[in-house]
Design an enzyme around this catalytic site. Structure first.
Site, PDB file in Angstrom:
ATOM      1  N   LYS A 113       4.621  22.251  34.762  1.00 55.32           N
ATOM      2  CA  LYS A 113       4.651  22.038  36.215  1.00 55.32           C
ATOM      3  C   LYS A 113       5.158  23.276  36.947  1.00 55.32           C
ATOM      4  O   LYS A 113       4.726  23.567  38.056  1.00 55.32           O
ATOM      5  CB  LYS A 113       5.527  20.833  36.565  1.00 55.32           C
ATOM      6  CG  LYS A 113       4.885  19.499  36.184  1.00 55.32           C
ATOM      7  CD  LYS A 113       5.677  18.340  36.757  1.00 55.32           C
ATOM      8  CE  LYS A 113       5.062  17.004  36.374  1.00 55.32           C
ATOM      9  NZ  LYS A 113       5.858  15.871  36.849  1.00 55.32           N
ATOM     10  N   LYS A 199      -5.463  15.394  29.610  1.00 54.01           N
ATOM     11  CA  LYS A 199      -5.163  13.993  29.905  1.00 54.01           C
ATOM     12  C   LYS A 199      -5.549  13.643  31.349  1.00 54.01           C
ATOM     13  O   LYS A 199      -5.549  14.511  32.229  1.00 54.01           O
ATOM     14  CB  LYS A 199      -3.705  13.661  29.603  1.00 54.01           C
ATOM     15  CG  LYS A 199      -2.727  14.226  30.576  1.00 54.01           C
ATOM     16  CD  LYS A 199      -1.343  13.617  30.388  1.00 54.01           C
ATOM     17  CE  LYS A 199      -0.507  14.102  31.551  1.00 54.01           C
ATOM     18  NZ  LYS A 199       0.774  13.529  31.728  1.00 54.01           N
ATOM     19  N   LYS A 202      -2.868  12.289  37.764  1.00 59.50           N
ATOM     20  CA  LYS A 202      -2.909  12.139  39.219  1.00 59.50           C
ATOM     21  C   LYS A 202      -3.087  13.483  39.900  1.00 59.50           C
ATOM     22  O   LYS A 202      -3.554  13.561  41.021  1.00 59.50           O
ATOM     23  CB  LYS A 202      -1.584  11.562  39.720  1.00 59.50           C
ATOM     24  CG  LYS A 202      -1.345  10.120  39.389  1.00 59.50           C
ATOM     25  CD  LYS A 202       0.100   9.781  39.770  1.00 59.50           C
ATOM     26  CE  LYS A 202       0.496   8.391  39.370  1.00 59.50           C
ATOM     27  NZ  LYS A 202       1.957   8.218  39.412  1.00 59.50           N
TER      28      LYS A 202
HETATM   29  P1  AMP Z   1       3.273   9.290  35.994  1.00 62.83           P
HETATM   30  O1  AMP Z   1       1.936   9.159  36.605  1.00 62.83           O
HETATM   31  O2  AMP Z   1       3.511  10.667  35.482  1.00 62.83           O
HETATM   32  O3  AMP Z   1       4.375   8.741  36.829  1.00 62.83           O
HETATM   33  O4  AMP Z   1       3.225   8.384  34.682  1.00 62.83           O
HETATM   34  C1  AMP Z   1       3.519   7.017  34.658  1.00 62.83           C
HETATM   35  C2  AMP Z   1       3.305   6.426  33.278  1.00 62.83           C
HETATM   36  O5  AMP Z   1       1.933   6.518  32.914  1.00 62.83           O
HETATM   37  C3  AMP Z   1       4.090   7.117  32.169  1.00 62.83           C
HETATM   38  O6  AMP Z   1       4.536   6.148  31.228  1.00 62.83           O
HETATM   39  C4  AMP Z   1       3.072   8.031  31.550  1.00 62.83           C
HETATM   40  O7  AMP Z   1       3.365   8.308  30.198  1.00 62.83           O
HETATM   41  C5  AMP Z   1       1.805   7.190  31.674  1.00 62.83           C
HETATM   42  N1  AMP Z   1       0.605   8.042  31.731  1.00 62.83           N
HETATM   43  C6  AMP Z   1       0.318   8.972  32.679  1.00 62.83           C
HETATM   44  N2  AMP Z   1      -0.874   9.550  32.423  1.00 62.83           N
HETATM   45  C7  AMP Z   1      -1.338   8.976  31.280  1.00 62.83           C
HETATM   46  C8  AMP Z   1      -2.539   9.139  30.509  1.00 62.83           C
HETATM   47  N3  AMP Z   1      -3.488  10.007  30.851  1.00 62.83           N
HETATM   48  N4  AMP Z   1      -2.684   8.374  29.405  1.00 62.83           N
HETATM   49  C9  AMP Z   1      -1.741   7.469  29.062  1.00 62.83           C
HETATM   50  N5  AMP Z   1      -0.601   7.273  29.733  1.00 62.83           N
HETATM   51  C10 AMP Z   1      -0.392   8.002  30.843  1.00 62.83           C
END
Ligand code: AMP
Ligand code: TRP
Length: 336
Positions: A113, A199, A202
């Site tokens: 990041k 991956k 967002k």
């Molecule tokens: P975040 O969007 O970073 O707040 O992630 C929220 C949750 O979603 C966390 O538990 C991440 O590990 C999971 N997560 C985010 N992106 C992925 C992805 N591409 N595949 C699986 N889990 C994800």
């Protein structure tokens, strides 16, 4: 013995996508009756990169509504907003002072990041994992269900616990509890629709790279129609040369509820022209009940607010207990 405690959260930054759902929220929902669950909206983490104050509150409500729409049940789960419980910030400070700087500099997510942002990287981005440790430790959580990308932060949390207990626990009576990550094999890493080696995220600038939980049927069809594939006929899992193929089959498996064996048999002779409409239909059908429930919840803001108020009260009481214990162990005294 009471139930084990689960704690997890998602940041209210932009739209929730299939990776967040399959990697995190769906797993919380499926296991919720076995545990006592604390699930929160990580709005303090959301400001570790530049953010827009105009959308923070709306995104927080949207995410809370999606938690409910995905099936979190208030008889098993407490839903709250991180910034509503001030103990998260307080414990972060206390833990900051026992966390070696180089542990944080080694975090993969920080490095990625920071490079992406380039200039003016905030101290909060470096400190992000300590805030995450505070989130987990305040509730003395046993299990933390997350996607694969958060594994290193969980390891850091465990290191902080060991260090804290070593420095401040008296006579081997630990102050903080060691949490275990709960990472499912399937769905732990949902990949981008435009690049099967990255991956789903967002922050990817391309909307075509992800399917959001609130995408319309048309958007879902369009994104799947345009997603990256390969020129090979017959679809197979686990071929390192075909990351997109593996990812799309995995999505089909998870969203249809079929077993891997069933999907192998069904898809082994298919071409993309046949598979893509099938995946689109399956995705639309899987997301429809969530979208309908979301619309119902969003028309009653008073209800959502009452859920978050109750959550704040329940979570706050537990967090305060741990905070007092930590402060006492560190030598603070506070007259009642
Ligand atoms: P975040 O969007 O970073 O707040 O992630 C929220 C949750 O979603 C966390 O538990 C991440 O590990 C999971 N997560 C985010 N992106 C992925 C992805 N591409 N595949 C699986 N889990 C994800
Ligand atoms: N960092 C997590 C993510 O981006 C969100 C989060 C914040 C979290 N605090 C947490 C997850 C505590 C689990 C436990 O995915």
């Amino acid at each position: 013995m009471g139930r084990q405690r689960v704690l997890s959260g998602v940041q209210p930054t932009g739209n929730l996508h299939l990776g967040n759902y399959l990697g995190a929220i769906r797993n919380w929902v499926e296991a919720q009756s076995e545990y006592e669950n604390y699930l929160f909206i990580a709005d303090l983490h959301a400001i570790t990169v530049p953010h827009d104050p105009k959308t923070l509150a709306a995104n927080t409500y949207t995410l809370a509504a999606l938690y409910l729409a995905c099936g979190l049940d208030l008889s098993h789960s407490t839903i709250f907003v991180q910034s509503h419980v001030s103990a998260h910030c307080e414990l972060t400070w206390l833990l900051n002072c026992v966390t070696p700087l180089n542990w944080l500099e080694d975090m993969i997510q920080f490095k990625e990041k920071a490079v992406k942002q380039g200039e003016n990287v905030g101290v909060g981005l470096l400190d992000y994992p300590v805030l995450m440790a505070a989130d987990i430790l305040l509730y003395q959580a046993d299990k933390v269900p997350v996607g694969e990308d958060q594994k290193q932060h969980l390891e850091l949390t465990r290191d902080i616990v060991n260090r804290f207990n070593h420095l401040f626990a008296k006579k081997g009576k630990s102050v903080l509890k060691l949490p275990d990550p709960l990472i499912r094999k399937q769905g732990a890493r949902v990949m981008s629709l435009t690049d099967g080696t990255k991956k789903m995220s967002k922050s990817d600038p391309s909307e075509l790279s992800r399917i959001n939980l609130l995408d319309s049927a048309d958007e879902i069809s369009k994104k799947i129609k345009r997603c990256k594939t390969d020129p090979i006929r017959g679809l197979t899992f686990d071929d390192a040369e075909r990351p997109e193929c593996h990812n799309l089959l995995m999505l089909y498996m998870l969203l249809s509820g079929k077993s891997k064996e069933e999907v192998v048999i069904e898809c082994q002779d298919m071409g993309w022209g046949q598979f893509k409409p099938l995946l689109a239909e399956t995705t639309i059908t899987a997301l429809k009940p969530i979208q309908e429930k979301y619309q119902q919840i969003m028309v009653d803001k008073g209800y959502l607010e009452s859920v978050l108020r109750d959550g704040r009260e329940k979570a706050g009481a537990i967090a305060q207990q741990t905070l007092s214990k930590v402060k006492a162990a560190m030598g603070y005294s506070m007259p009642l």
